[in-house]
Design an enzyme around this catalytic site. Structure first.
Site, PDB file in Angstrom:
ATOM      1  N   ASP A  99       0.852  -1.188   0.000  1.00 23.55           N
ATOM      2  CA  ASP A  99       0.000   0.000   0.000  1.00 23.55           C
ATOM      3  C   ASP A  99       0.884   1.232   0.000  1.00 23.55           C
ATOM      4  OD1 ASP A  99      -2.251   1.623   0.134  1.00 23.55           O
ATOM      5  OD2 ASP A  99      -2.569   1.346   2.278  1.00 23.55           O
ATOM      6  N   PHE A 128      -4.999   4.634   0.404  1.00 21.44           N
ATOM      7  CA  PHE A 128      -6.087   3.765  -0.077  1.00 21.44           C
ATOM      8  C   PHE A 128      -5.720   2.998  -1.347  1.00 21.44           C
ATOM      9  CE2 PHE A 128      -8.387   7.867   1.279  1.00 21.44           C
ATOM     10  CZ  PHE A 128      -8.236   7.590   2.625  1.00 21.44           C
ATOM     11  N   HIS A 129      -4.521   2.418  -1.397  1.00 19.35           N
ATOM     12  CA  HIS A 129      -4.074   1.681  -2.576  1.00 19.35           C
ATOM     13  C   HIS A 129      -3.640   0.257  -2.251  1.00 19.35           C
ATOM     14  CE1 HIS A 129      -2.827   5.787  -4.567  1.00 19.35           C
ATOM     15  NE2 HIS A 129      -4.145   5.612  -4.528  1.00 19.35           N
ATOM     16  N   PRO A 130      -4.412  -0.533  -1.513  1.00 17.19           N
ATOM     17  CA  PRO A 130      -3.954  -1.897  -1.213  1.00 17.19           C
ATOM     18  C   PRO A 130      -3.966  -2.780  -2.459  1.00 17.19           C
ATOM     19  CG  PRO A 130      -6.216  -1.600  -0.476  1.00 17.19           C
ATOM     20  CD  PRO A 130      -5.725  -0.252  -0.918  1.00 17.19           C
TER      21      PRO A 130
END
Length: 551
Positions: free
Chosen positions: A300, A475-477
């Site tokens: 992330d 918010f980039h998993p």
């Protein structure tokens, strides 16, 4: 209720919406799209600034939290994920970003498949793109995914861009040509001042007009149905789905496609008996397939939010801190679809190197004409801007693990941020670079003062610890069901995104979402997920045709 389909797509997020569109284009194929959330008829989904009311709202967000994180000095973070038609594309920051060419060339190496190199993925980005400048060598036109310029500007952000150039970061007018190095305003997924989500782009009105397409909302998949075949192999034949009518089994004659995202897809696989054997046994799940990579490899982008007070320039802090200011903002949007209500959370971006020895741009800035203590908190009463910076290629790895056999129980999300020395060094260097940019003459007239983290912190150790105090997810998993070559023990899917099983593949089962990324892209991850789905949709159709010919 019809329960017999050719394709079942689990998750109506970014990838799922595109898949539904492409697969239902064949009128002979029955397609079911399953979404745990509700319809996207909540008005704040469609107004760009509505992310403020969608994140942290059970109407549109799964409301996940991370486990306490040592790298964040024990803090727990809110971990938003979209829970509505359109998924995260209905609540995210709307930034259109592909990443860097080297990201995809690395995927090709890791998957042992040139289909994933930059030159071979670029046509799939363009295939669904509708760029405001029209078709070029780098961009597509006429597709469903609208890309536009933002509809506002800020003097303080223009000054930051000039300061970045004075600090040696060149200006750019396009972050999406394969090298995103430079500073400029982000392009966004909007149409005429409205959010352009994957649901609006790919479901409405196309899919809804097709009699072979069906969508179930407020329907959560409890587990997949995996059957043993006479030859000893396994096949996924459907899914058990919790609906308003109770538990229903939906069957798929061709494929079940998991597009539930980097949290939901590994959770569903683990609940279905596919995952690390020790984890499944611990939670009372019968082990169908010992797959240690399911839920592993979580990556992330962690953003470090530096805040600077300014004077003599307008920011959103004071503009929105009065009833009159809010009224004027609302009026501007109502009349012209411009102004702060049309803005993405971050307007200005920059990609550069955390120190001169880096071989490529390894950090990204999201610069905002506002400041607050934490997302969801009130804006500060003083004028300020926030320069958030993230490590594009973190070496820290986390995990997603079920906590029990109940599908309604959220899994344990453990990102393990800043758990490597390399990541801590990039964090410290990034904060120093931020200070160097802000000290340039272009911002001098606004007298910037570092409010957070504070100039008293200078050493690597101090800055890395402070990063743990002030950083938050962007918010980039990705990566929790990664693709890889046959000799990679943590590869969950092959290069065509089919699930690996005992001595071969689990037939009829594919994962198509950001979880399949073996390494995180150097930028925002929403549009890369669309590209993945675009490629996968062609493979799914090809495999179906091949199976017909074999028969």
């Amino acid at each position: 209720m019809n329960t017999q389909f050719d394709y079942i797509i689990v998750g109506a997020g970014t990838a799922g919406c595109l898949l539904a569109n492409r697969l239902s284009a064949d009128a002979s194929k029955r397609v079911l799209l399953i979404e745990a959330g509700r319809k996207d008829d909540y008005h704040w989904i469609h107004i760009p600034v509505g992310y403020l009311y969608c994140i942290g709202n059970p109407r549109t967000d799964w409301l996940y939290n991370t486990e306490p994180d040592a790298g964040l000095n024990g803090r727990v973070l809110r971990y938003p994920r979209g829970k509505t038609l359109g998924g995260c594309s209905s609540i995210n920051g709307m930034i259109y970003m592909r990443g860097q060419a080297r990201d995809y060339d690395q995927w090709a190496r890791l998957s042992a498949d040139d289909a994933w190199c930059w030159n071979n993925v670029l046509p799939y980005f363009k295939l669904h793109e509708d760029h405001y400048q029209g078709a070029t060598a780098a961009h597509g036109a006429g597709g469903e995914w609208r890309v536009e310029k933002q509809r506002l500007r800020w003097d303080v952000l223009d000054a930051f861009a000039q300061a970045a150039q004075q600090a040696g970061i060149a200006a750019t007018d396009d972050f999406n040509r394969g090298s995103n190095e430079g500073v400029g305003y982000f392009e966004v997924n909007q149409r005429a001042g409205w959010r352009w989500s994957a649901a609006r782009a790919f479901l409405r009105p196309t899919c809804y007009a097709r009699p072979n397409f069906e969508v179930w909302t407020s329907a959560q998949v409890a587990k997949l149905v995996i059957e043993n075949q006479p030859d000893g192999s396994q096949r996924c034949s459907g899914a058990q789905v919790w609906t308003d009518s109770g538990m229903v089994t939906a069957s798929a004659s061709l494929e079940v496609i998991l597009s539930a995202g980097s949290i939901g897809s590994p959770q569903i696989l683990q609940l279905s008996g596919i995952g690390p054997a020790s984890l499944l046994q611990k939670n009372g799940i019968a082990v169908l397939q010992d797959s240690p990579g399911v839920g592993a490899n979580l990556q992330d982008h962690l953003q470090i939010r530096a805040v600077f007070k300014v004077h003599g320039v307008k920011t959103l802090n004071t503009q929105a801190n009065s009833l009159w200011g809010k009224a004027m903002i609302g009026l501007e949007y109502a009349l012209k679809r411009t102004g702060p209500m049309s803005m993405a959370p971050s307007q200005l971006g920059a990609f550069t190197r955390s120190d001169p020895t880096q071989p490529y741009p390894n950090i990204e800035y999201h610069v905002q004409p506002l400041s607050l203590d934490a997302f969801g908190e009130p804006l500060h009463s003083f004028n300020a801007f926030t320069a958030s910076v993230c490590n594009l290629n973190p070496t820290s790895r986390g995990s997603i693990c079920i906590k029990g056999p109940d599908f309604a129980q959220a899994p344990a999300i453990a990102p393990n941020y800043l758990s490597t020395e390399a990541d801590r060094k990039v964090a410290a260097d990034s904060l120093r670079l931020t200070r160097r940019i802000v000290a340039q003459p272009a911002l001098g007239r606004y007298q910037p003062q570092e409010w957070k983290p504070g100039v008293q912190f200078q050493t690597d150790d101090e800055l890395a610890r402070l990063a743990g105090d002030i950083a938050t997810t962007i918010f980039h998993p990705v990566g929790t069901t990664k693709m890889g070559a046959a000799d990679d023990p943590l590869a969950v899917v092959d290069s065509r995104l089919r699930l690996r099983g005992k001595g071969g593949l689990i037939a009829g089962l594919r994962v198509v979402d950001a979880g399949v990324m073996p390494s995180i892209t150097s930028g925002n991850t929403n549009s890369p997920a669309l590209m993945i789905a675009e490629k996968a949709s062609q493979w799914i159709v090809e495999d179906a045709l091949r199976s017909v010919k074999v028969k």
